[in-house]
Design an enzyme around this catalytic site. Sequence first.
Site, short mmCIF file in Angstrom:
data_model
loop_
_atom_site.label_atom_id
_atom_site.label_comp_id
_atom_site.label_asym_id
_atom_site.label_seq_id
_atom_site.Cartn_x
_atom_site.Cartn_y
_atom_site.Cartn_z
N ASP A 2 8.32 -5.63 -9.23
CA ASP A 2 9.11 -5.82 -8.35
C ASP A 2 9.50 -6.65 -9.62
O ASP A 2 10.97 -7.10 -9.50
CB ASP A 2 8.16 -7.23 -7.52
CG ASP A 2 8.13 -6.11 -6.50
OD1 ASP A 2 8.94 -5.23 -5.47
OD2 ASP A 2 6.69 -7.30 -5.15
N LYS A 25 7.21 2.64 1.67
CA LYS A 25 7.10 2.60 0.23
C LYS A 25 6.17 3.86 -0.32
O LYS A 25 6.42 4.60 -1.02
CB LYS A 25 6.47 1.20 -0.11
CG LYS A 25 7.64 0.18 -0.68
CD LYS A 25 7.19 -1.15 -0.71
CE LYS A 25 8.70 -1.85 -0.53
NZ LYS A 25 8.54 -3.66 -0.56
N GLN A 80 3.27 -6.90 -1.56
CA GLN A 80 4.14 -7.00 -0.93
C GLN A 80 4.09 -8.36 -0.43
O GLN A 80 2.71 -9.33 0.46
CB GLN A 80 3.93 -6.57 0.46
CG GLN A 80 5.26 -6.45 1.85
CD GLN A 80 6.22 -5.83 1.35
OE1 GLN A 80 5.85 -4.51 0.40
NE2 GLN A 80 7.27 -6.85 1.68
N1 GUN Z 1 9.79 -8.28 0.25
C1 GUN Z 1 10.56 -8.35 1.06
N2 GUN Z 1 11.37 -7.95 -0.15
C2 GUN Z 1 10.36 -7.38 -0.79
C3 GUN Z 1 10.41 -7.20 -2.48
O1 GUN Z 1 11.30 -6.13 -2.53
N3 GUN Z 1 8.51 -6.85 -3.13
C4 GUN Z 1 7.66 -7.29 -2.04
N4 GUN Z 1 6.98 -7.56 -3.22
N5 GUN Z 1 8.45 -8.18 -1.70
C5 GUN Z 1 8.71 -8.12 -0.76
#
Ligand code: GUN
Length: 311
Positions: free
Chosen positions: A124, A57, A101
């Site tokens: 998110d 990311k 995350q």
């Molecule tokens: N863990 C797995 N997918 C995601 C996501 O889309 N966002 C976040 N913050 N954590 C994740």
Amino acid sequence: MSFVRDGNVLDGSAVSDHVRGQLRDSVDALADAGATPSLATVLMSTDPASETYVSMKQRACDDLGIESVHRELDADAPAAELFETVEELNADPDVNGILVQMPVPDHVDKRRVLRSIDPAKDVDGFHPENVGRLVAGDARFKPCTPHGVQLLLDAAGVDPAGKHAVVVGRSDIVGKPMTNLLIQKDAGGNATVTVCHSRTDDVGAHTRQADIVIAAAGVPELVDGEMLSAGTTVVDVGVNRVDADNEKGYELVGDVDFESAKEVAGLVTPVPGGVGPMTITMLLYNTVKATSQQVDVPVDLPDTGSLGQEA
Ligand code: GUN
């Protein structure tokens, strides 16, 4: 532009590159207005997959000219440290988007984490206010993976309107928001949706009746060719690490048995190179959108209904 290769493989990397190209112009426009977008990532985990996702990311932000801030906490640190970190990022006017995350360690209340993020910075789309807005048809931030799936379908010229979509999986991150997006009276929606999950009796009986199957159960190769009808569009959201006799000791497989599904499907997304790149692209999208809203500088954003016309 064609986003389909090898006859019926829907190339998520190609769609992702295309959308990121459009986003770059919006990032430049914001930077020209003195508001370079900035994303904060927070990692409280030693899970290697989570570490990899977060660094992917950050790299994607760099490539597009989005600033990234990273905060890392020991997995056994007190939960209060995570909440203090989020509070600081909420209060920092130079941070436009915040992503914690998931999963967080068991001693941290996940729902409290989601509630603690400023909804205006919640790229998110997991804060209950943003979940509510999505369900009500007034989304502020569409969650990244299901939004990416919508754009993938659009790029392939598959309009869910009037079609039967079967979502396999009911997670808060994918299955539930995917279902909500597909039933909205809006571009990329208007589908008739069936949701299957771990307590569904005979998933195949449902997927065989689908025009579109979205596999997001987190079960390796759950959906195979025998569970599909000819011509079905198959989107594989799964990313499962399974043991393999190679240098890494594992390989990534989806929730779809790609080889048998490819024989039957009208279109199928690969793993890797399908939904994965789109998830990150839509995170960049939400970060650009958050910045644009916070500084009140409008920018063009690619959305459902626009890609198919360019395909
Ligand atoms: N863990 C797995 N997918 C995601 C996501 O889309 N966002 C976040 N913050 N954590 C994740």
